[in-house]
Write an enzyme that holds these catalytic residues in place. Structure first.
Site, PDB file in Angstrom:
ATOM      1  N   ASP A 173       0.858  -1.190   0.000  1.00 10.34           N
ATOM      2  CA  ASP A 173       0.000   0.000   0.000  1.00 10.34           C
ATOM      3  C   ASP A 173       0.892   1.237   0.000  1.00 10.34           C
ATOM      4  O   ASP A 173       2.115   1.122   0.088  1.00 10.34           O
ATOM      5  CB  ASP A 173      -0.944  -0.003   1.216  1.00 10.34           C
ATOM      6  CG  ASP A 173      -0.189  -0.242   2.514  1.00 10.34           C
ATOM      7  OD1 ASP A 173       0.940   0.274   2.661  1.00 10.34           O
ATOM      8  OD2 ASP A 173      -0.722  -0.942   3.390  1.00 10.34           O
ATOM      9  N   ASP A 215       1.751   4.980   1.692  1.00 11.96           N
ATOM     10  CA  ASP A 215       1.574   5.893   2.820  1.00 11.96           C
ATOM     11  C   ASP A 215       2.162   7.233   2.428  1.00 11.96           C
ATOM     12  O   ASP A 215       3.174   7.308   1.741  1.00 11.96           O
ATOM     13  CB  ASP A 215       2.308   5.353   4.052  1.00 11.96           C
ATOM     14  CG  ASP A 215       1.905   3.922   4.379  1.00 11.96           C
ATOM     15  OD1 ASP A 215       0.740   3.715   4.722  1.00 11.96           O
ATOM     16  OD2 ASP A 215       2.753   3.020   4.243  1.00 11.96           O
ATOM     17  N   ASP A 260       9.981   4.206  12.688  1.00 10.26           N
ATOM     18  CA  ASP A 260      10.600   3.088  13.401  1.00 10.26           C
ATOM     19  C   ASP A 260      11.979   2.716  12.835  1.00 10.26           C
ATOM     20  O   ASP A 260      13.002   3.003  13.447  1.00 10.26           O
ATOM     21  CB  ASP A 260       9.652   1.872  13.502  1.00 10.26           C
ATOM     22  CG  ASP A 260       8.959   1.496  12.198  1.00 10.26           C
ATOM     23  OD1 ASP A 260       9.283   2.091  11.155  1.00 10.26           O
ATOM     24  OD2 ASP A 260       8.094   0.591  12.223  1.00 10.26           O
TER      25      ASP A 260
HETATM   26  P1  ATP Z   1       3.698  -2.488   5.033  1.00 14.68           P
HETATM   27  O1  ATP Z   1       2.617  -1.499   4.756  1.00 14.68           O
HETATM   28  O2  ATP Z   1       4.337  -3.072   3.848  1.00 14.68           O
HETATM   29  O3  ATP Z   1       3.314  -3.491   6.055  1.00 14.68           O
HETATM   30  P2  ATP Z   1       4.992  -0.184   6.114  1.00 14.68           P
HETATM   31  O4  ATP Z   1       6.420   0.087   6.458  1.00 14.68           O
HETATM   32  O5  ATP Z   1       4.379   0.697   5.069  1.00 14.68           O
HETATM   33  O6  ATP Z   1       4.903  -1.696   5.722  1.00 14.68           O
HETATM   34  P3  ATP Z   1       2.860   0.686   7.794  1.00 14.68           P
HETATM   35  O7  ATP Z   1       2.289   0.018   8.986  1.00 14.68           O
HETATM   36  O8  ATP Z   1       2.017   0.860   6.588  1.00 14.68           O
HETATM   37  O9  ATP Z   1       4.180  -0.110   7.439  1.00 14.68           O
HETATM   38  O10 ATP Z   1       3.395   2.094   8.288  1.00 14.68           O
HETATM   39  C1  ATP Z   1       3.848   3.084   7.391  1.00 14.68           C
HETATM   40  C2  ATP Z   1       5.066   3.783   7.947  1.00 14.68           C
HETATM   41  O11 ATP Z   1       4.711   4.450   9.173  1.00 14.68           O
HETATM   42  C3  ATP Z   1       6.210   2.875   8.324  1.00 14.68           C
HETATM   43  O12 ATP Z   1       7.029   2.583   7.228  1.00 14.68           O
HETATM   44  C4  ATP Z   1       6.936   3.699   9.370  1.00 14.68           C
HETATM   45  O13 ATP Z   1       7.693   4.713   8.765  1.00 14.68           O
HETATM   46  C5  ATP Z   1       5.788   4.372  10.102  1.00 14.68           C
HETATM   47  N1  ATP Z   1       5.323   3.568  11.261  1.00 14.68           N
HETATM   48  C6  ATP Z   1       4.315   2.679  11.284  1.00 14.68           C
HETATM   49  N2  ATP Z   1       4.144   2.146  12.493  1.00 14.68           N
HETATM   50  C7  ATP Z   1       5.084   2.725  13.285  1.00 14.68           C
HETATM   51  C8  ATP Z   1       5.428   2.601  14.664  1.00 14.68           C
HETATM   52  N3  ATP Z   1       4.771   1.769  15.472  1.00 14.68           N
HETATM   53  N4  ATP Z   1       6.426   3.376  15.126  1.00 14.68           N
HETATM   54  C9  ATP Z   1       7.091   4.230  14.321  1.00 14.68           C
HETATM   55  N5  ATP Z   1       6.831   4.381  13.014  1.00 14.68           N
HETATM   56  C10 ATP Z   1       5.839   3.642  12.495  1.00 14.68           C
HETATM   57 MG    MG Z   2       2.345   0.689   4.481  1.00 10.63          MG
END
Ligand code: ATP
Ligand code: MG
Length: 452
Positions: free
Chosen positions: A76, A78, A159
């Site tokens: 997805d 962000d 993170d």
């Molecule tokens: P995916 O969507 O492929 O599972 P993602 O890295 O995009 O992986 P998301 O949960 O969509 O993960 O979160 C988007 C972004 O927001 C992350 O890449 C990170 O930068 C930030 N993020 C999400 N959760 C946290 C957290 N608990 N603490 C700090 N930053 C976070």
């Molecule tokens: Mg994501």
């Protein structure tokens, strides 16, 4: 539980300030990276363009940028922006403000959801922030994080370094504040800042480390890895509903078995599935769990959907076995013992991860059908076949067989029974007569049983 956590934390060395790396911004121009507009979804581009046109900063961030750089297809997209959630909401009619602990906006385009977050502040003066914006508890857990800040501050509150890469659609640069590109090349997950502090702020980051390590086949960098086992019990501070969602992400992303191995390796299975971890420690096998996760991984690879109740039915199966046997050893007849065991296992599990009814009800049915599938005589087989959960229960039975839990045979019988016509079914049923023991009527107690 809380005193236990305190004890655990007091064992953690270096609770005070620890030296953390200093980072410098690096802008990587288009000719030095592979993020092309062609691989970004139309909705994500629309949101970026409209925010930019309204005078706000807006960047693609997180998994979208990371996965494109790794030449994977992002799950997805962000977006991080200087616009406040209200400003974003005002710009998009098709948007919803969500979250309290961490306010974000979802912009909806059919089935695609673009997650838009406002730049978070760096927390340097977090103590000075009013409670309704940012608040932590005595464990360092962030209860609320809605202090807004600059792009750079936003990067350092994310993170992992590889999750803090931004793509700017105006000049096509990738912006790296935390040496994320270097870690990406070295296939390393590194928390930004002091790992212990960052895990205490949000223990779910431990699960995210495992999830990304399994999904991306990355190593967890030693300092990021070091505190996990000690801090794992902190997950009990996380609301069960959030943990339920995280468990689904962990197990249904197509790398379930690898994730499961890592959960065990880092002592993270116990906070998520306490009764299962106990059952395994008591010698209950986990072959069925592995088999179910392998099947799920195969399904994901083939683009098929994943059924959460099936996963939970498998993950809790060892716990159910122990409880079911315990009740029978206490003299409870087999069927009521199963019902009671189911109630108890679910009742305890929901304290760790919530289980919504849409998951717990079919999960119970799959378990209950495991007792019904061996009983096929008369109208029983046809009744089971008509059960809305038959297919899942049959799959579960096959997994039990291939995990070596049952003598092979019953699964094949059901496979055939589904395939053949009515006459052949009748024949199969009549062949059973004599071979299948008649169901014994077992009495719960003499008085109740006699009246039935
Ligand atoms: P995916 O969507 O492929 O599972 P993602 O890295 O995009 O992986 P998301 O949960 O969509 O993960 O979160 C988007 C972004 O927001 C992350 O890449 C990170 O930068 C930030 N993020 C999400 N959760 C946290 C957290 N608990 N603490 C700090 N930053 C976070
Ligand atoms: Mg994501």
């Amino acid at each position: 539980m809380l005193t236990h956590i305190r004890k655990v934390l007091s064992l953690v060395p270096g609770s005070g300030r620890r030296k953390t790396r200093t980072y410098r911004r690096r802008d990587i121009p288009r000719e030095h990276h592979n993020v092309s507009r062609a691989v970004i979804s139309e909705p994500a581009k629309k949101v970026l363009a409209r925010l930019n046109n309204a005078g706000f900063e807006a960047y693609l961030v997180g998994g979208g940028v990371r996965d494109i750089l790794l030449e994977d297809r992002p799950k997805d997209f962000d977006i991080a922006t200087s616009a406040t959630p209200e400003e974003v909401h005002d710009l998009f009619r098709n948007s919803r403000l969500i979250g309290r602990r961490f306010r974000i906006v979802h912009v909806l385009f059919g089935r695609e959801v673009i997650e838009v977050t406002t730049f978070r502040g760096n927390g340097a003066d977090a103590d000075a922030e009013p409670d309704h914006l940012r608040k932590s508890n005595e464990h360092g857990l962030l209860l609320r994080d809605n202090v807004y800040g600059s792009l750079e501050e936003d990067a350092l509150r994310r993170d992992f370094t590889v999750n803090a890469l931004y793509y700017c659609i105006r000049d096509f640069t990738v912006i790296d504040f935390a040496d994320g590109i270097e870690d990406l090349h070295n296939r390393q997950l590194r928390l930004i800042g002091d790992p212990e502090t960052r895990y205490r702020e949000d223990p779910v980051r431990m699960l995210r480390a495992i999830r990304f390590a399994a999904k991306l086949d990355f190593d967890i960098e030693p300092l990021t890895e070091a505190p996990i086992r000690t801090l794992a019990p902190l997950l009990s501070l996380i609301p069960p509903a959030r943990l339920f969602e995280e468990v689904l992400k962990l197990l249904s992303a197509g790398h379930g078995e690898a994730t499961y191995d890592l959960l065990i390796e880092y002592d993270l299975l116990a906070p998520l599935f306490p009764a299962t971890a106990k059952a395994l420690a008591a010698g209950e096998p986990d072959e069925l769990i592995r088999q179910a996760l392998r099947n799920t991984d195969d399904r994901v690879a083939q683009g098929k959907s994943v059924t959460p109740y099936f996963l939970f039915a498998a993950l809790l199966w060892p716990a159910l076995q122990i409880e079911w046997r315990r009740l029978q050893d206490r003299g409870e007849p087999v069927q009521p013992a199963l019902h009671q065991a189911i109630g108890q296992v679910i009742g305890r599990q929901v304290k760790a991860t919530a289980i919504p009814k849409r998951v717990s009800v079919p999960m119970k049915e799959v378990w209950e059908l495991q007792m019904r599938l061996p009983r096929r005589q008369g109208k029983r087989a046809l009744a089971s076949l008509d059960h809305p959960r038959f297919r899942a229960a049959y799959d579960f039975l096959l997994i039990r067989e291939s995990a070596g839990e049952l003598e092979p045979g019953l699964g094949k019988w059901w496979t055939d029974f589904q395939r053949v016509d009515d006459r052949a079914r009748e024949r199969m049923l009549s062949e059973l007569s004599g071979s299948e023991p008649r169901r014994r009527r077992r009495r719960r107690s003499p008085s109740k049983g006699a009246s039935r």
